[in-house]
Design an enzyme around this catalytic site. Structure first.
Site, PDB file in Angstrom:
ATOM      1  N   LYS A 188      58.741  30.100 -34.344  1.00 50.76           N
ATOM      2  CA  LYS A 188      58.391  30.885 -35.655  1.00 50.76           C
ATOM      3  C   LYS A 188      57.272  31.847 -35.174  1.00 50.76           C
ATOM      4  O   LYS A 188      56.307  31.140 -34.664  1.00 50.76           O
ATOM      5  CB  LYS A 188      57.959  29.729 -36.471  1.00 50.76           C
ATOM      6  CG  LYS A 188      57.753  30.473 -37.901  1.00 50.76           C
ATOM      7  CD  LYS A 188      56.890  29.512 -38.792  1.00 50.76           C
ATOM      8  CE  LYS A 188      55.568  29.609 -38.576  1.00 50.76           C
ATOM      9  NZ  LYS A 188      54.957  31.160 -39.418  1.00 50.76           N
ATOM     10  N   GLU A 263      47.375  24.461 -28.330  1.00 51.00           N
ATOM     11  CA  GLU A 263      46.607  25.587 -27.766  1.00 51.00           C
ATOM     12  C   GLU A 263      45.507  26.226 -29.020  1.00 51.00           C
ATOM     13  O   GLU A 263      46.092  27.004 -29.567  1.00 51.00           O
ATOM     14  CB  GLU A 263      46.773  26.579 -27.074  1.00 51.00           C
ATOM     15  CG  GLU A 263      45.949  27.307 -26.103  1.00 51.00           C
ATOM     16  CD  GLU A 263      45.288  28.570 -27.063  1.00 51.00           C
ATOM     17  OE1 GLU A 263      44.153  28.431 -27.286  1.00 51.00           O
ATOM     18  OE2 GLU A 263      46.031  29.379 -26.922  1.00 51.00           O
ATOM     19  N   CYS A 297      41.193  33.579 -28.452  1.00 49.46           N
ATOM     20  CA  CYS A 297      40.841  32.181 -28.440  1.00 49.46           C
ATOM     21  C   CYS A 297      39.710  31.987 -27.397  1.00 49.46           C
ATOM     22  O   CYS A 297      38.830  31.039 -27.678  1.00 49.46           O
ATOM     23  CB  CYS A 297      41.932  31.321 -28.343  1.00 49.46           C
ATOM     24  SG  CYS A 297      42.899  31.643 -26.905  1.00 49.46           S
ATOM     25  N   GLU A 396      34.366  29.122 -35.326  1.00 50.38           N
ATOM     26  CA  GLU A 396      34.925  30.137 -34.651  1.00 50.38           C
ATOM     27  C   GLU A 396      34.885  31.471 -35.768  1.00 50.38           C
ATOM     28  O   GLU A 396      35.823  31.019 -36.759  1.00 50.38           O
ATOM     29  CB  GLU A 396      36.307  29.764 -34.236  1.00 50.38           C
ATOM     30  CG  GLU A 396      37.216  30.962 -33.649  1.00 50.38           C
ATOM     31  CD  GLU A 396      38.582  30.342 -33.068  1.00 50.38           C
ATOM     32  OE1 GLU A 396      38.923  30.836 -31.969  1.00 50.38           O
ATOM     33  OE2 GLU A 396      39.176  29.563 -33.582  1.00 50.38           O
TER      34      GLU A 396
END
Length: 496
Positions: A188, A263, A297, A396
């Site tokens: 997806k 992750e 990331c 973040e």
């Protein structure tokens, strides 16, 4: 078979964009909610797609199961590798088009998409094509009356959910090792950037893969993603994205105790000691947060500088930021360094963090606002004199926003670096070899960059500690993540 839509890209390329779900080597109509894909550089609509419903996920998983238990498992490993290698060749052939598609719906510069993302993508497929016939078990000596051996076998049907920041490259990272190990895939893509993944379906069919080996199901995360993660006939979920979504994926995967690789997010520190090559430290630390619009990331978004060089570093870092800020704009312009954020939601989120930084008392050295009148562009933003309790330091942001602070001692630098719930990456700048290795060992991160930032290679494991995820991608470690061990015990004696 669903229709495709002719799309004209800003660089003059024209192509047929599939609009359905890719299941059993065919594009079929989806039955889920519609969603619209936008060009973030102009805020204009590209296309509206009908996503996958829960029933569509059932179809894709069933197709993957048939392929896994049928023709795909019957192929010799060398033939499996040859098909994966063929995919690499087709990706290289269509490199310019695929890079253009990623620039169009993601907003990253075409130069980066072509020169970095697509180059890595077909090399990842080539790498794993070469491993398909080299996944080996072991024999274990236990005594004269017993033979024991271990088989490394595929897991089965793998659900894979990829993010929007590296649309095609994340597809390569996920699909290539899974196929090399003999698994089948239901992937997806992110709803913001599904176009290159759908085009990839054409390449799967052209390469000659058996139907059902690779299935691509765009759709909304709360519908298609949730159905895939909780599906009782999916054996593994591999996910890249935010930590919050990773936690939800992990809960859904508990439905049948799926094997998982997660992750997730990061708030990576960058430690700059006073013996570092300052110009190199500025260059690498700037790229470590500002590359790809800060949407990485592993972004080194917390820079900790030794107090003896703090002011000098700030001066040089700000100057470099100002120079490259002149190269914000059209992703297809050859000189563009920074494109827009991927979506209105991400644009608003990043601006919200910038306002929070201003209120927190951090010193704003550059940026702090949107750029231009159209598109989701944000000025590269530098906050100095930050403290560990500030939201812009703890959370973040995933945008071109950096928080810079100072330290005095090596112990203080390590403590500041590890003062986070994340543990994906870290960077260290020093000319002292002993210090570099000592600090690297003490940092709580899955990856440490010494005198660089953001390094990766398809032969080296990628992943993090703590809330940054579970498991590793790339290299041999990805093969381990897509296989399971079976022990076989053989009695060679006559004892009861």
């Amino acid at each position: 078979m669903t229709a495709s839509v002719k799309i004209s890209l800003p660089n003059g390329l024209n192509y047929d964009q599939p609009t359905g779900l890719f299941i059993d080597n065919k594009f079929i109509a989806g039955n889920g909610e519609k969603f619209t894909v936008y060009n973030p550089a102009t805020e204009e609509e590209i296309i509206t797609l009908q996503g996958a419903s829960e029933a569509d996920i059932d179809k894709a998983v069933a197709a993957a199961r048939r392929a896994f238990e049928g023709e795909w498992s019957e192929l010799e490993t060398k033939d499996r590798g040859a098909l994966i290698y063929k995919l690499a060749e087709l990706i290289e052939r269509d490199r310019k088009l695929l890079a253009s598609i990623d620039s169009f719906d993601n907003g990253k510069s075409f130069a980066d998409a072509y020169g970095l993302d697509l180059l890595e993508s077909y090399n990842v497929f080539r790498y794993y094509a070469g491993t398909a016939d080299k996944i080996m078990g072991k024999t274990i000596e236990t005594g004269p009356t017993k033979l024991a051996y271990v088989l490394q076998e595929p897991l089965g049907v793998c659900g894979q959910i990829i993010p929007w920041n590296y649309p095609f490259m994340m597809l390569a990272w996920k699909i290539a090792p899974a196929l090399a190990c003999g698994n089948t895939v239901v992937l997806k893509p992110a709803e913001q950037t599904p176009l290159s993944a759908l085009y990839f379906g054409n390449l799967v069919a052209e390469a000659g893969f058996p139907p059902g080996v690779v299935n691509i199901v765009p759709g909304l995360g709360g519908v298609a993603g949730k159905a895939l993660a909780s599906h009782m006939d999916v054996d593994k979920i591999a996910f890249t994205g935010s930590t919050a979504t990773g936690k939800a994926i992990m809960k859904s995967a508990a439905s049948n105790l799926k094997n998982i690789t997660l992750e997730c997010g990061g708030k990576s520190p960058c430690i700059i000691f006073d013996d570092a090559d300052l110009d190199q430290a500025v260059k690498w630390s700037h790229g470590g947060i500002m590359d790809n619009m800060g949407q990485v990331c592993t972004s080194t978004s917390r820079i900790c500088v030794q107090d003896t060089i703090y002011d000098k570093f700030l001066e040089k870092f700000t100057q470099r930021t100002k120079e490259l800020a002149s190269k914000i704009g059209d992703p297809f312009h050859e000189d563009t360094y920074q494109g827009p954020q991927v979506s209105k939601a991400q644009f608003d989120r990043v601006l919200g963090y910038i306002e929070e930084g201003k209120k927190s008392g951090a010193r704003l050295l550059h940026g702090g606002a949107k750029h231009g009148d159209k598109g989701y562009f944000i000025q590269p933003t530098i906050f100095a004199d930050t403290t560990e309790d500030m939201k812009i330091v703890k959370e973040e942001i995933f945008g071109p926003v950096v928080a810079i602070s100072k330290f005095s001692t090596e112990a203080e630098a390590i403590a500041k670096a590890n003062d986070t719930s994340y543990g994906l990456a870290a960077a260290v700048f020093t000319q002292r070899v002993a210090r570099a290795h000592k600090v690297a060992r003490k940092l709580q991160a899955g990856m440490v960059f010494i005198n660089s930032s953001g390094d990766s290679h398809f032969g080296i494991p990628f992943g993090g500690y703590k809330s940054s995820g579970i498991g590793r991608e790339l290299g041999q470690y990805a093969l381990d993540a897509y296989t399971q061990s079976k022990a076989v015990h053989i009695n060679l004696g006559t004892e009861l």
